[in-house]
Design a protein around this motif. Sequence first.
Motif, PDB file in Angstrom:
ATOM      1  N   PHE A 145       0.837  -1.207   0.000  1.00  0.00           N
ATOM      2  CA  PHE A 145       0.000   0.000   0.000  1.00  0.00           C
ATOM      3  C   PHE A 145       0.871   1.256   0.000  1.00  0.00           C
ATOM      4  CE2 PHE A 145      -2.052   3.432   2.372  1.00  0.00           C
ATOM      5  CZ  PHE A 145      -3.249   3.562   1.689  1.00  0.00           C
ATOM      6  N   ALA A 146       1.917   1.269   0.834  1.00  0.00           N
ATOM      7  CA  ALA A 146       2.790   2.448   0.944  1.00  0.00           C
ATOM      8  C   ALA A 146       3.515   2.718  -0.363  1.00  0.00           C
ATOM      9  CB  ALA A 146       3.799   2.250   2.077  1.00  0.00           C
ATOM     10  N   ARG A 147       3.956   1.646  -1.046  1.00  0.00           N
ATOM     11  CA  ARG A 147       4.750   1.816  -2.256  1.00  0.00           C
ATOM     12  C   ARG A 147       3.925   1.688  -3.532  1.00  0.00           C
ATOM     13  NH1 ARG A 147       8.076  -2.115  -2.812  1.00  0.00           N
ATOM     14  NH2 ARG A 147       7.451  -3.414  -1.050  1.00  0.00           N
ATOM     15  N   LEU A 148       2.588   1.569  -3.372  1.00  0.00           N
ATOM     16  CA  LEU A 148       1.689   1.360  -4.531  1.00  0.00           C
ATOM     17  C   LEU A 148       2.202   0.222  -5.405  1.00  0.00           C
ATOM     18  CD1 LEU A 148       1.004   5.063  -5.649  1.00  0.00           C
ATOM     19  CD2 LEU A 148      -0.176   3.714  -3.930  1.00  0.00           C
ATOM     20  N   ASP A 149       2.577  -0.884  -4.755  1.00  0.00           N
ATOM     21  CA  ASP A 149       3.202  -2.008  -5.455  1.00  0.00           C
ATOM     22  C   ASP A 149       2.256  -3.216  -5.490  1.00  0.00           C
ATOM     23  OD1 ASP A 149       4.717  -4.066  -6.368  1.00  0.00           O
ATOM     24  OD2 ASP A 149       5.999  -4.190  -4.594  1.00  0.00           O
ATOM     25  N   PRO A 150       1.725  -3.531  -6.691  1.00  0.00           N
ATOM     26  CA  PRO A 150       0.778  -4.645  -6.773  1.00  0.00           C
ATOM     27  C   PRO A 150       1.455  -6.023  -6.760  1.00  0.00           C
ATOM     28  CG  PRO A 150       1.121  -3.722  -8.940  1.00  0.00           C
ATOM     29  CD  PRO A 150       1.945  -2.885  -7.993  1.00  0.00           C
ATOM     30  N   ASN A 151       2.790  -6.040  -6.868  1.00  0.00           N
ATOM     31  CA  ASN A 151       3.482  -7.321  -7.059  1.00  0.00           C
ATOM     32  C   ASN A 151       3.429  -8.249  -5.853  1.00  0.00           C
ATOM     33  OD1 ASN A 151       4.518  -6.959  -9.797  1.00  0.00           O
ATOM     34  ND2 ASN A 151       5.595  -5.225  -8.871  1.00  0.00           N
ATOM     35  N   ALA A 152       3.267  -7.680  -4.663  1.00  0.00           N
ATOM     36  CA  ALA A 152       3.260  -8.524  -3.463  1.00  0.00           C
ATOM     37  C   ALA A 152       2.016  -9.405  -3.371  1.00  0.00           C
ATOM     38  CB  ALA A 152       3.364  -7.650  -2.218  1.00  0.00           C
ATOM     39  N   SER A 153       0.933  -9.000  -4.057  1.00  0.00           N
ATOM     40  CA  SER A 153      -0.355  -9.649  -3.793  1.00  0.00           C
ATOM     41  C   SER A 153      -0.373 -11.139  -4.107  1.00  0.00           C
ATOM     42  CB  SER A 153      -1.467  -8.926  -4.542  1.00  0.00           C
ATOM     43  OG  SER A 153      -1.283  -9.085  -5.921  1.00  0.00           O
ATOM     44  N   ALA A 154       0.269 -11.555  -5.209  1.00  0.00           N
ATOM     45  CA  ALA A 154       0.237 -12.979  -5.554  1.00  0.00           C
ATOM     46  C   ALA A 154       0.890 -13.792  -4.436  1.00  0.00           C
ATOM     47  CB  ALA A 154       0.934 -13.223  -6.887  1.00  0.00           C
ATOM     48  N   GLU A 155       2.006 -13.297  -3.906  1.00  0.00           N
ATOM     49  CA  GLU A 155       2.671 -14.025  -2.821  1.00  0.00           C
ATOM     50  C   GLU A 155       1.802 -14.046  -1.562  1.00  0.00           C
ATOM     51  OE1 GLU A 155       6.640 -12.669  -1.843  1.00  0.00           O
ATOM     52  OE2 GLU A 155       6.683 -14.068  -0.145  1.00  0.00           O
ATOM     53  N   ILE A 156       1.138 -12.935  -1.281  1.00  0.00           N
ATOM     54  CA  ILE A 156       0.271 -12.881  -0.096  1.00  0.00           C
ATOM     55  C   ILE A 156      -0.890 -13.870  -0.244  1.00  0.00           C
ATOM     56  CG2 ILE A 156      -1.305 -11.389   1.223  1.00  0.00           C
ATOM     57  CD1 ILE A 156       0.649  -9.058   0.665  1.00  0.00           C
ATOM     58  N   VAL A 157      -1.458 -13.960  -1.461  1.00  0.00           N
ATOM     59  CA  VAL A 157      -2.537 -14.920  -1.694  1.00  0.00           C
ATOM     60  C   VAL A 157      -2.042 -16.347  -1.443  1.00  0.00           C
ATOM     61  CG1 VAL A 157      -4.045 -15.919  -3.469  1.00  0.00           C
ATOM     62  CG2 VAL A 157      -3.848 -13.436  -3.258  1.00  0.00           C
ATOM     63  N   ARG A 158      -0.819 -16.639  -1.885  1.00  0.00           N
ATOM     64  CA  ARG A 158      -0.270 -17.983  -1.633  1.00  0.00           C
ATOM     65  C   ARG A 158      -0.013 -18.217  -0.140  1.00  0.00           C
ATOM     66  NH1 ARG A 158       0.268 -19.913  -6.633  1.00  0.00           N
ATOM     67  NH2 ARG A 158       0.890 -18.405  -8.199  1.00  0.00           N
ATOM     68  N   GLN A 159       0.472 -17.165   0.537  1.00  0.00           N
ATOM     69  CA  GLN A 159       0.670 -17.302   1.987  1.00  0.00           C
ATOM     70  C   GLN A 159      -0.661 -17.556   2.693  1.00  0.00           C
ATOM     71  OE1 GLN A 159       3.014 -13.585   2.615  1.00  0.00           O
ATOM     72  NE2 GLN A 159       4.301 -14.859   3.913  1.00  0.00           N
ATOM     73  N   ASP A 160      -1.729 -16.962   2.156  1.00  0.00           N
ATOM     74  CA  ASP A 160      -3.042 -17.172   2.762  1.00  0.00           C
ATOM     75  C   ASP A 160      -3.454 -18.635   2.648  1.00  0.00           C
ATOM     76  OD1 ASP A 160      -5.367 -16.223   4.118  1.00  0.00           O
ATOM     77  OD2 ASP A 160      -6.461 -16.400   2.241  1.00  0.00           O
ATOM     78  N   GLU A 161      -3.135 -19.245   1.508  1.00  0.00           N
ATOM     79  CA  GLU A 161      -3.417 -20.680   1.349  1.00  0.00           C
ATOM     80  C   GLU A 161      -2.625 -21.494   2.379  1.00  0.00           C
ATOM     81  OE1 GLU A 161      -2.514 -21.326  -2.805  1.00  0.00           O
ATOM     82  OE2 GLU A 161      -4.231 -20.103  -3.432  1.00  0.00           O
ATOM     83  N   GLN A 162      -1.382 -21.067   2.610  1.00  0.00           N
ATOM     84  CA  GLN A 162      -0.534 -21.735   3.604  1.00  0.00           C
ATOM     85  C   GLN A 162      -1.137 -21.590   5.014  1.00  0.00           C
ATOM     86  OE1 GLN A 162       3.449 -20.077   3.579  1.00  0.00           O
ATOM     87  NE2 GLN A 162       4.115 -21.478   5.212  1.00  0.00           N
ATOM     88  N   VAL A 163      -1.615 -20.381   5.326  1.00  0.00           N
ATOM     89  CA  VAL A 163      -2.253 -20.152   6.630  1.00  0.00           C
ATOM     90  C   VAL A 163      -3.471 -21.066   6.791  1.00  0.00           C
ATOM     91  CG1 VAL A 163      -3.631 -18.466   7.951  1.00  0.00           C
ATOM     92  CG2 VAL A 163      -1.430 -17.791   6.995  1.00  0.00           C
ATOM     93  N   ASP A 164      -4.290 -21.161   5.734  1.00  0.00           N
ATOM     94  CA  ASP A 164      -5.476 -22.020   5.803  1.00  0.00           C
ATOM     95  C   ASP A 164      -5.081 -23.477   6.051  1.00  0.00           C
ATOM     96  OD1 ASP A 164      -6.898 -19.757   5.320  1.00  0.00           O
ATOM     97  OD2 ASP A 164      -7.458 -20.242   3.259  1.00  0.00           O
ATOM     98  N   GLU A 165      -4.025 -23.912   5.380  1.00  0.00           N
ATOM     99  CA  GLU A 165      -3.554 -25.293   5.539  1.00  0.00           C
ATOM    100  C   GLU A 165      -3.040 -25.523   6.967  1.00  0.00           C
ATOM    101  OE1 GLU A 165      -3.101 -28.838   5.446  1.00  0.00           O
ATOM    102  OE2 GLU A 165      -3.955 -28.011   3.607  1.00  0.00           O
ATOM    103  N   GLU A 166      -2.244 -24.576   7.462  1.00  0.00           N
ATOM    104  CA  GLU A 166      -1.714 -24.674   8.841  1.00  0.00           C
ATOM    105  C   GLU A 166      -2.870 -24.680   9.848  1.00  0.00           C
ATOM    106  OE1 GLU A 166       1.620 -24.421  10.003  1.00  0.00           O
ATOM    107  OE2 GLU A 166       2.622 -24.208   8.059  1.00  0.00           O
ATOM    108  N   PHE A 167      -3.866 -23.870   9.558  1.00  0.00           N
ATOM    109  CA  PHE A 167      -5.020 -23.796  10.462  1.00  0.00           C
ATOM    110  C   PHE A 167      -5.714 -25.161  10.542  1.00  0.00           C
ATOM    111  CE2 PHE A 167      -9.678 -22.992  10.861  1.00  0.00           C
ATOM    112  CZ  PHE A 167      -9.679 -22.591  12.184  1.00  0.00           C
TER     113      PHE A 167
END
Lengths: 235, 235
Positions: A145-167
């Motif tokens: 958000f601070a850097r107006l950088d859309p590139n992080a989102s794909a990695e964050i979406v994958r991390q979310d899948e990891q969080v769901d799996e860990e959960f």
Amino acid sequence: MNHKEHISKKFDADLEDVRTRVLQMGGLVEEQIERAVEALTEGNEHMIEQVIDNDHRVNAMEVKIDELCCQIIARRQPAAGDLRMIMTVINTITDLERMGDEAAKIARMAKLIYSADRMYVPRFVEIKHIANIAINMLHKALDAFARLDPNASAEIVRQDEQVDEEFRSIIRQLITFMMEDPRKISTAIEILFAAKAIERIGDHAKNMSEYVVYMVKGKDVRHVTADELEHEIRK
Amino acid sequence: MNHKEHISKKFDADLEDVRTRVLQMGGLVEEQIERAVEALTEGNEHMIEQVIDNDHRVNAMEVKIDELCCQIIARRQPAAGDLRMIMTVINTITDLERMGDEAAKIARMAKLIYSADRMYVPRFVEIKHIANIAINMLHKALDAFARLDPNASAEIVRQDEQVDEEFRSIIRQLITFMMEDPRKISTAIEILFAAKAIERIGDHAKNMSEYVVYMVKGKDVRHVTADELEHEIRK
């Protein structure tokens, strides 16, 4: 400086002020989550109370930023890109406020667990692990958000899948644990709710990163897969 | 009809279109929740699949309405009251979309419970009861939105307290139940997550009713008590 330039400078300053406040709110929420998890895993009662007490500060920041956004829209009539920025802010602070609620929930669960002098449930290594991923996601989303950088989102979406799996893995472990010793069921359920709160924090961080893609690319990617999202960012 | 009148009529029509869409989306979400709860309590597998399949329709409605709101702001530069209406819509559809997610979660829990041929857990009377309150809250919140009526919100906030109390009671019952028969722990946890989803639906309905107060009274009441809220409405 002519009148038009003056208006435009004032507008930029207003937007900058709002962006700064979002990052401040994000910083506070990050701190709240870190403290709530530490309070839960270390049993620090003072810290538990601090997190619960601080939740109203998060709420107040949301209300203030929302108000400023409405003022900007009404007074400055922003067009395309600036309007997307304001929409992004309005959506982002809703998620931040709800993350703050989840941090307070984790603290309340910690309070229940420690105040009742319950038996120790050794699930805290996994809780710390999943919490670290969720906090990292939030940190990245704020950075994006601070850097107006859309590139992080794909990695964050994958991390979310990891969080769901860990959960899901934590739930399975808690179920085994409860079956082995039914006297610990109450504590296990409280840990389960804390884990659920962390899983929700991951969801909110994912939402935030998707708003950044919308802001920069002008494309709504809230309900697409990680692969489609990567494709969208590369365009 | 002069040019100004024409613009103003077009604006009213745009706003009316958005309001109608919100109510349609709300109707679909209400149906999704009702079906999810029925699928869970009756074990209707066809209905379970229907709810899961229909979630993308809720998401698509959110994306479309969000887009229309941005267009209205950009093209028509709405002032105070109209802008509050659009902000209310933007916030409302976020909550509706998340209620849709919760309905899909309930359906997925139902699927787990029935597909695994698990032992019956007799907690469904309470689940139906808490679900009926939550659905009633959503119905009232949509009604309040349709009629621009802030008066329902205090009652909805009180119903939310009731939902939270019923939820805690279900958890206590499920804990007792798990202790008596640890073989049923897995099923009990799935029911617990379904109950949690219903409790969240109540929270979202409460949020929606508070936006209506904001829209009509111009006052942000998201983080106040039920008593303060009543005072605000009577002003």
